[in-house]
Write a protein that holds these residues in place. Structure first.
Motif, PDB file in Angstrom:
ATOM      1  N   TYR A   1      61.731  27.587  56.827  1.00  0.00           N
ATOM      2  CA  TYR A   1      60.849  26.645  56.180  1.00  0.00           C
ATOM      3  C   TYR A   1      59.432  27.313  56.595  1.00  0.00           C
ATOM      4  CZ  TYR A   1      64.917  23.856  55.401  1.00  0.00           C
ATOM      5  OH  TYR A   1      65.956  23.190  54.920  1.00  0.00           O
ATOM      6  N   GLU A   2      59.235  27.562  58.044  1.00  0.00           N
ATOM      7  CA  GLU A   2      58.229  28.273  58.551  1.00  0.00           C
ATOM      8  C   GLU A   2      57.977  29.835  57.731  1.00  0.00           C
ATOM      9  OE1 GLU A   2      56.876  30.607  62.481  1.00  0.00           O
ATOM     10  OE2 GLU A   2      58.120  29.066  62.576  1.00  0.00           O
ATOM     11  N   ASN A   3      58.879  30.399  57.490  1.00  0.00           N
ATOM     12  CA  ASN A   3      59.036  31.632  56.566  1.00  0.00           C
ATOM     13  C   ASN A   3      58.248  31.477  55.201  1.00  0.00           C
ATOM     14  OD1 ASN A   3      59.665  33.184  58.791  1.00  0.00           O
ATOM     15  ND2 ASN A   3      61.588  33.569  58.439  1.00  0.00           N
TER      16      ASN A   3
ATOM     17  N   GLY B   1      64.896  34.702  58.079  1.00  0.00           N
ATOM     18  CA  GLY B   1      64.472  35.234  59.400  1.00  0.00           C
ATOM     19  C   GLY B   1      65.397  35.827  60.126  1.00  0.00           C
ATOM     20  N   TRP B   2      66.535  36.476  59.465  1.00  0.00           N
ATOM     21  CA  TRP B   2      67.355  37.360  59.973  1.00  0.00           C
ATOM     22  C   TRP B   2      67.058  39.004  59.720  1.00  0.00           C
ATOM     23  CZ3 TRP B   2      72.043  35.266  56.592  1.00  0.00           C
ATOM     24  CH2 TRP B   2      72.162  33.829  56.926  1.00  0.00           C
TER      25      TRP B   2
ATOM     26  N   MET C   1      63.153  24.757  61.501  1.00  0.00           N
ATOM     27  CA  MET C   1      63.678  25.884  61.176  1.00  0.00           C
ATOM     28  C   MET C   1      63.003  27.048  60.763  1.00  0.00           C
ATOM     29  SD  MET C   1      67.283  26.164  58.745  1.00  0.00           S
ATOM     30  CE  MET C   1      68.330  27.318  58.825  1.00  0.00           C
ATOM     31  N   LYS C   2      63.328  28.453  60.914  1.00  0.00           N
ATOM     32  CA  LYS C   2      62.699  29.615  60.578  1.00  0.00           C
ATOM     33  C   LYS C   2      62.548  29.543  59.260  1.00  0.00           C
ATOM     34  CE  LYS C   2      61.453  33.911  62.328  1.00  0.00           C
ATOM     35  NZ  LYS C   2      60.268  33.968  63.109  1.00  0.00           N
TER      36      LYS C   2
END
Length: 107
Positions: A4-6, A64-65, A1-2
């Motif tokens: 956790y990466e972010n 990530g929005w 999911m974005k």
């Protein structure tokens, strides 16, 4: 999911180790940060907000929005998100009282 990466990318952007971020978030060691960055932990709205605060960004940015995504969320969805955030801060007894109150409108 974005998300956790972010979190990982933001941590690296600040040149923080996992231990550095753990201390800022109030965790006792880096193991929880490693699990979060690996996507092995579901974060509550409250924790997402806490991470955003540490990184000086909005929860929407951390998720990530872009601004148009945040603006397109219907008002009732925003209200539900706000209610969930408030419930996260309540004691179990307070949550039960709120749920009982809400059920009285349904029955």
């Amino acid at each position: 999911m974005k998300l956790y990466e972010n979190i990982r990318l933001k941590r690296l952007e600040y040149s923080w180790t996992q231990s550095d971020l753990a201390k800022r978030m109030g965790y006792s060691d880096k193991s929880m940060i490693a699990k979060i960055e690996a996507g092995k932990v579901d974060l509550s709205q409250t924790k997402i907000k806490a991470f955003a605060d540490v990184f000086h960004c909005s929860p929407a940015q951390l998720m990530g929005w872009d601004d148009s995504d945040a603006q397109s969320v219907p008002t009732y969805d925003k209200t539900i998100i706000e209610i969930i955030s408030l419930l996260d801060k309540m004691t179990p007894e307070q949550r039960q009282s709120v749920l009982n109150f809400m059920r009285s409108f349904v029955n």
